[in-house]
Scaffold this active site. Structure first.
Site, PDB file in Angstrom:
ATOM      1  N   HIS A  34      44.250  38.136  42.220  1.00 50.73           N
ATOM      2  CA  HIS A  34      43.592  39.331  42.732  1.00 50.73           C
ATOM      3  C   HIS A  34      43.361  39.167  44.241  1.00 50.73           C
ATOM      4  O   HIS A  34      43.533  38.094  44.804  1.00 50.73           O
ATOM      5  CB  HIS A  34      42.204  39.516  42.108  1.00 50.73           C
ATOM      6  CG  HIS A  34      42.141  39.499  40.632  1.00 50.73           C
ATOM      7  ND1 HIS A  34      41.906  40.648  39.883  1.00 50.73           N
ATOM      8  CD2 HIS A  34      42.223  38.478  39.732  1.00 50.73           C
ATOM      9  CE1 HIS A  34      41.851  40.325  38.602  1.00 50.73           C
ATOM     10  NE2 HIS A  34      42.042  39.022  38.485  1.00 50.73           N
ATOM     11  N   GLU A 116      40.575  35.151  42.614  1.00 49.34           N
ATOM     12  CA  GLU A 116      40.452  36.134  43.686  1.00 49.34           C
ATOM     13  C   GLU A 116      40.750  35.472  45.030  1.00 49.34           C
ATOM     14  O   GLU A 116      40.234  34.391  45.319  1.00 49.34           O
ATOM     15  CB  GLU A 116      39.032  36.713  43.729  1.00 49.34           C
ATOM     16  CG  GLU A 116      38.625  37.512  42.508  1.00 49.34           C
ATOM     17  CD  GLU A 116      39.030  38.976  42.583  1.00 49.34           C
ATOM     18  OE1 GLU A 116      39.674  39.353  43.585  1.00 49.34           O
ATOM     19  OE2 GLU A 116      38.685  39.725  41.656  1.00 49.34           O
ATOM     20  N   HIS A 152      47.134  41.356  39.631  1.00 45.18           N
ATOM     21  CA  HIS A 152      46.324  42.352  38.938  1.00 45.18           C
ATOM     22  C   HIS A 152      47.077  43.680  38.859  1.00 45.18           C
ATOM     23  O   HIS A 152      46.996  44.405  37.863  1.00 45.18           O
ATOM     24  CB  HIS A 152      44.995  42.519  39.681  1.00 45.18           C
ATOM     25  CG  HIS A 152      43.912  43.153  38.870  1.00 45.18           C
ATOM     26  ND1 HIS A 152      42.718  43.537  39.412  1.00 45.18           N
ATOM     27  CD2 HIS A 152      43.841  43.468  37.555  1.00 45.18           C
ATOM     28  CE1 HIS A 152      41.950  44.057  38.460  1.00 45.18           C
ATOM     29  NE2 HIS A 152      42.607  44.040  37.339  1.00 45.18           N
ATOM     30  N   ASP A 162      46.104  45.212  43.710  1.00 46.57           N
ATOM     31  CA  ASP A 162      46.034  43.867  44.288  1.00 46.57           C
ATOM     32  C   ASP A 162      46.859  42.848  43.482  1.00 46.57           C
ATOM     33  O   ASP A 162      47.084  43.072  42.291  1.00 46.57           O
ATOM     34  CB  ASP A 162      44.568  43.413  44.374  1.00 46.57           C
ATOM     35  CG  ASP A 162      43.859  43.414  43.016  1.00 46.57           C
ATOM     36  OD1 ASP A 162      43.959  44.412  42.284  1.00 46.57           O
ATOM     37  OD2 ASP A 162      43.206  42.409  42.694  1.00 46.57           O
TER      38      ASP A 162
END
Length: 203
Positions: A34, A116, A152, A162
């Site tokens: 992400h 992330e 993602h 993303d």
């Protein structure tokens, strides 16, 4: 990097309340990449960690009003300088993927680990982030039966964008294979890892 009970001691730890148990703790096969920045396009602040740990100040920026009531988390967060933060044990289910589907399976949170990257769709990522992501992937492959890495955007097409065009999948793939040369025991695992951009949900 080593993992103990789903935690990396080398990562900075911020415990999130936003997680629960996996339906099948042995079923951890997907790594989801992400990006996130709060506010959008601004880096280095505390707000991402505050969001994932359930203590964000919604008044800190006007754009945070949309985050009220949102309960999300990720297993890992990689800062622009490559620093690694962990919020949820990889043994548990973090709430990062939302409505999603991969290889015909819905609810990707059940069987995935979320990472992330500090960033946004319209800026390139840093070399230090790729290096940390590759090292983290290697560590996870030592402990979990990962078979695939997806963005993602690929498991939630039309809903998420993303990590976006700024993420260079080929750079990441080459780093993984380079690291595998130094660790023969993992070479076969990395060679079989499907790092595929845009794999269709039906595949």
């Amino acid at each position: 990097m080593s993992i103990f009970d789903g935690w990396l001691p080398s990562a900075q730890r911020y415990d999130s309340p936003h997680y629960d148990a996996r339906p099948d703790p042995a079923d951890i096969t997907l790594l989801v990449v992400h990006n996130i920045s709060l506010p959008l396009g601004r880096f280095g602040g505390p707000h991402v960690s505050d969001l994932f740990s359930g203590r964000i100040d919604y008044n800190a920026d006007p754009s945070f009003a949309d985050l009220r009531g949102l309960k999300v988390s990720s297993h890992f967060f990689i800062r622009r300088d490559g620093r690694l933060i962990q919020y949820v044990s990889a043994n548990d289910r973090a709430w990062h993927a939302g409505r999603s589907c991969f290889r015909g399976r819905e609810k990707c949170n059940d069987f995935s680990i979320g990472v992330e990257l500090e960033g946004c769709d319209f800026l390139p990522f840093e070399a230090a982030q790729y290096a940390t992501l590759a090292a983290l992937t290697m560590a996870l492959c030592r402990h979990y039966p990962l078979t695939d890495v997806q963005g993602h955007e690929h498991i939630a097409p039309g809903r998420k964008t993303d990590p976006g065009p700024g993420f260079d999948w080929e750079v990441y793939r080459k780093l993984l294979h380079k690291k595998a040369l130094d660790e023969p025991a993992l070479a076969g695992v990395i060679a079989g890892l499907h790092v595929v951009k845009g794999l269709l949900q039906s595949q």
